[in-house]
Write a protein that holds these residues in place. Structure first.
Motif, PDB file in Angstrom:
ATOM      1  N   ILE A  88       8.359 -35.999 -43.261  1.00 29.47           N
ATOM      2  CA  ILE A  88       7.045 -35.619 -43.790  1.00 29.47           C
ATOM      3  C   ILE A  88       6.539 -34.359 -43.090  1.00 29.47           C
ATOM      4  CG2 ILE A  88       4.615 -36.341 -43.909  1.00 29.47           C
ATOM      5  CD1 ILE A  88       5.740 -39.226 -44.370  1.00 29.47           C
ATOM      6  N   THR A  89       6.755 -34.274 -41.787  1.00 26.47           N
ATOM      7  CA  THR A  89       6.378 -33.070 -41.046  1.00 26.47           C
ATOM      8  C   THR A  89       7.111 -31.850 -41.607  1.00 26.47           C
ATOM      9  OG1 THR A  89       5.976 -34.366 -39.060  1.00 26.47           O
ATOM     10  CG2 THR A  89       6.301 -31.990 -38.757  1.00 26.47           C
ATOM     11  N   GLY A  90       8.405 -32.007 -41.879  1.00 27.43           N
ATOM     12  CA  GLY A  90       9.172 -30.911 -42.476  1.00 27.43           C
ATOM     13  C   GLY A  90       8.647 -30.528 -43.847  1.00 27.43           C
ATOM     14  N   ALA A  91       8.268 -31.525 -44.625  1.00 22.76           N
ATOM     15  CA  ALA A  91       7.707 -31.244 -45.947  1.00 22.76           C
ATOM     16  C   ALA A  91       6.404 -30.465 -45.827  1.00 22.76           C
ATOM     17  CB  ALA A  91       7.480 -32.549 -46.711  1.00 22.76           C
ATOM     18  N   LEU A  92       5.577 -30.847 -44.871  1.00 26.83           N
ATOM     19  CA  LEU A  92       4.321 -30.123 -44.655  1.00 26.83           C
ATOM     20  C   LEU A  92       4.579 -28.695 -44.175  1.00 26.83           C
ATOM     21  CD1 LEU A  92       2.195 -32.974 -43.019  1.00 26.83           C
ATOM     22  CD2 LEU A  92       2.011 -32.070 -45.360  1.00 26.83           C
ATOM     23  N   LEU A  93       5.578 -28.533 -43.311  1.00 24.28           N
ATOM     24  CA  LEU A  93       5.934 -27.187 -42.849  1.00 24.28           C
ATOM     25  C   LEU A  93       6.433 -26.311 -43.993  1.00 24.28           C
ATOM     26  CD1 LEU A  93       7.837 -27.904 -39.500  1.00 24.28           C
ATOM     27  CD2 LEU A  93       5.624 -26.757 -39.741  1.00 24.28           C
ATOM     28  N   SER A  94       7.037 -26.918 -44.993  1.00 23.76           N
ATOM     29  CA  SER A  94       7.629 -26.143 -46.087  1.00 23.76           C
ATOM     30  C   SER A  94       6.584 -25.599 -47.064  1.00 23.76           C
ATOM     31  CB  SER A  94       8.662 -26.980 -46.838  1.00 23.76           C
ATOM     32  OG  SER A  94       8.035 -27.912 -47.688  1.00 23.76           O
ATOM     33  N   PHE A  95       5.373 -26.141 -47.038  1.00 18.20           N
ATOM     34  CA  PHE A  95       4.359 -25.670 -47.979  1.00 18.20           C
ATOM     35  C   PHE A  95       3.992 -24.217 -47.752  1.00 18.20           C
ATOM     36  CE2 PHE A  95       3.141 -30.271 -48.532  1.00 18.20           C
ATOM     37  CZ  PHE A  95       3.579 -30.342 -49.841  1.00 18.20           C
ATOM     38  N   LYS A  96       3.841 -23.822 -46.488  1.00 18.37           N
ATOM     39  CA  LYS A  96       3.435 -22.436 -46.212  1.00 18.37           C
ATOM     40  C   LYS A  96       4.433 -21.413 -46.750  1.00 18.37           C
ATOM     41  CE  LYS A  96       1.649 -19.230 -42.891  1.00 18.37           C
ATOM     42  NZ  LYS A  96       0.691 -18.490 -43.630  1.00 18.37           N
ATOM     43  N   PRO A  97       5.729 -21.512 -46.423  1.00 19.95           N
ATOM     44  CA  PRO A  97       6.662 -20.538 -47.002  1.00 19.95           C
ATOM     45  C   PRO A  97       6.674 -20.569 -48.535  1.00 19.95           C
ATOM     46  CG  PRO A  97       7.695 -21.652 -45.165  1.00 19.95           C
ATOM     47  CD  PRO A  97       6.396 -22.366 -45.428  1.00 19.95           C
ATOM     48  N   THR A  98       6.550 -21.744 -49.118  1.00 20.88           N
ATOM     49  CA  THR A  98       6.553 -21.833 -50.584  1.00 20.88           C
ATOM     50  C   THR A  98       5.382 -21.059 -51.164  1.00 20.88           C
ATOM     51  OG1 THR A  98       7.682 -23.963 -50.569  1.00 20.88           O
ATOM     52  CG2 THR A  98       6.424 -23.415 -52.548  1.00 20.88           C
ATOM     53  N   VAL A  99       4.199 -21.270 -50.619  1.00 17.51           N
ATOM     54  CA  VAL A  99       3.005 -20.561 -51.103  1.00 17.51           C
ATOM     55  C   VAL A  99       3.161 -19.058 -50.885  1.00 17.51           C
ATOM     56  CG1 VAL A  99       0.530 -20.236 -50.669  1.00 17.51           C
ATOM     57  CG2 VAL A  99       1.477 -22.543 -50.846  1.00 17.51           C
ATOM     58  N   VAL A 100       3.677 -18.684 -49.731  1.00 18.47           N
ATOM     59  CA  VAL A 100       3.845 -17.267 -49.400  1.00 18.47           C
ATOM     60  C   VAL A 100       4.857 -16.611 -50.342  1.00 18.47           C
ATOM     61  CG1 VAL A 100       4.702 -15.668 -47.632  1.00 18.47           C
ATOM     62  CG2 VAL A 100       3.111 -17.488 -47.011  1.00 18.47           C
ATOM     63  N   PHE A 101       5.995 -17.273 -50.590  1.00 16.62           N
ATOM     64  CA  PHE A 101       6.998 -16.690 -51.480  1.00 16.62           C
ATOM     65  C   PHE A 101       6.445 -16.505 -52.882  1.00 16.62           C
ATOM     66  CE2 PHE A 101      10.539 -18.790 -48.796  1.00 16.62           C
ATOM     67  CZ  PHE A 101      10.534 -17.739 -47.910  1.00 16.62           C
ATOM     68  N   ARG A 102       5.671 -17.450 -53.359  1.00 18.72           N
ATOM     69  CA  ARG A 102       5.080 -17.332 -54.702  1.00 18.72           C
ATOM     70  C   ARG A 102       4.066 -16.187 -54.745  1.00 18.72           C
ATOM     71  NH1 ARG A 102       7.387 -21.024 -57.597  1.00 18.72           N
ATOM     72  NH2 ARG A 102       7.952 -23.021 -56.689  1.00 18.72           N
ATOM     73  N   ARG A 103       3.307 -16.017 -53.660  1.00 16.47           N
ATOM     74  CA  ARG A 103       2.355 -14.913 -53.602  1.00 16.47           C
ATOM     75  C   ARG A 103       3.087 -13.580 -53.568  1.00 16.47           C
ATOM     76  NH1 ARG A 103       0.477 -13.020 -49.025  1.00 16.47           N
ATOM     77  NH2 ARG A 103       0.563 -15.030 -47.953  1.00 16.47           N
ATOM     78  N   TRP A 104       4.155 -13.495 -52.764  1.00 15.54           N
ATOM     79  CA  TRP A 104       4.939 -12.261 -52.717  1.00 15.54           C
ATOM     80  C   TRP A 104       5.489 -11.916 -54.094  1.00 15.54           C
ATOM     81  CZ3 TRP A 104       8.573 -13.198 -47.917  1.00 15.54           C
ATOM     82  CH2 TRP A 104       7.812 -13.164 -46.750  1.00 15.54           C
ATOM     83  N   LEU A 105       5.989 -12.921 -54.791  1.00 14.84           N
ATOM     84  CA  LEU A 105       6.549 -12.694 -56.126  1.00 14.84           C
ATOM     85  C   LEU A 105       5.462 -12.221 -57.089  1.00 14.84           C
ATOM     86  CD1 LEU A 105       9.153 -12.879 -57.773  1.00 14.84           C
ATOM     87  CD2 LEU A 105       8.573 -15.269 -58.268  1.00 14.84           C
TER      88      LEU A 105
END
Length: 148
Positions: A88-105
């Motif tokens: 669950i901690t890893g899943a929470l950590l993964s949200f930031k890069p996901t949001v950032v990659f979508r914003r970059w795109l």
């Protein structure tokens, strides 16, 4: 017995898929390599990583509820709870890069801009935290699978 082996196999395949795509993200998320193609690729890699993470969770739950040991064995193991908390901690950590990659795109598509170097470095740190956490989860899994 065949079901148990099948579930273990697909769980490991999902885990390896997750590791491969997270490693690819870590390799590409560097300031010196950042260009439009990399931004698009990072978003795609992250999507596949997310699908693989869901597959790891789904196959893990199938092992808990359909496997030979049964849910009561898993629930009684403290290291199982640690493993789930780390996942669950890893899943929470993964949200930031996901949001950032979508914003970059989105920024790339809107005005052709690439991310700032500091943001790339910061995002890579989040990815590396996830990658290192996967190794800890695997170590915990090995110990609890052997009844430690």
């Amino acid at each position: 017995m065949t079901l148990e082996a099948f579930l273990a196999c697909i769980h490991l395949l999902a885990l390896l898929t997750m590791v491969v795509f997270l490693s690819s993200e870590a390799a590409l998320c560097r300031t010196e390599w950042m260009n439009a193609a990399v931004v698009q690729r990072l978003a795609r890699l992250d999507m596949i990583f997310g699908i693989a993470a869901v597959a790891v969770l789904a196959t893990g739950l199938m092992r808990v509820f359909l496997g030979a040991k049964g849910a009561s064995w898993y629930v009684s193991q403290p290291l199982f709870h640690l493993k789930m908390a780390l996942f669950i901690t890893g899943a929470l950590l993964s949200f930031k890069p996901t949001v950032v990659f979508r914003r970059w795109l989105r920024q790339l598509r809107d005005n052709g801009s690439l991310p700032a170097a500091a943001e790339v470095q910061s995002t890579r740190k989040w990815i590396m935290w996830q990658a290192h956490l996967i190794a800890v989860i695997a170590a915990v899994a090995v110990f609890y699978a052997r009844g430690w």
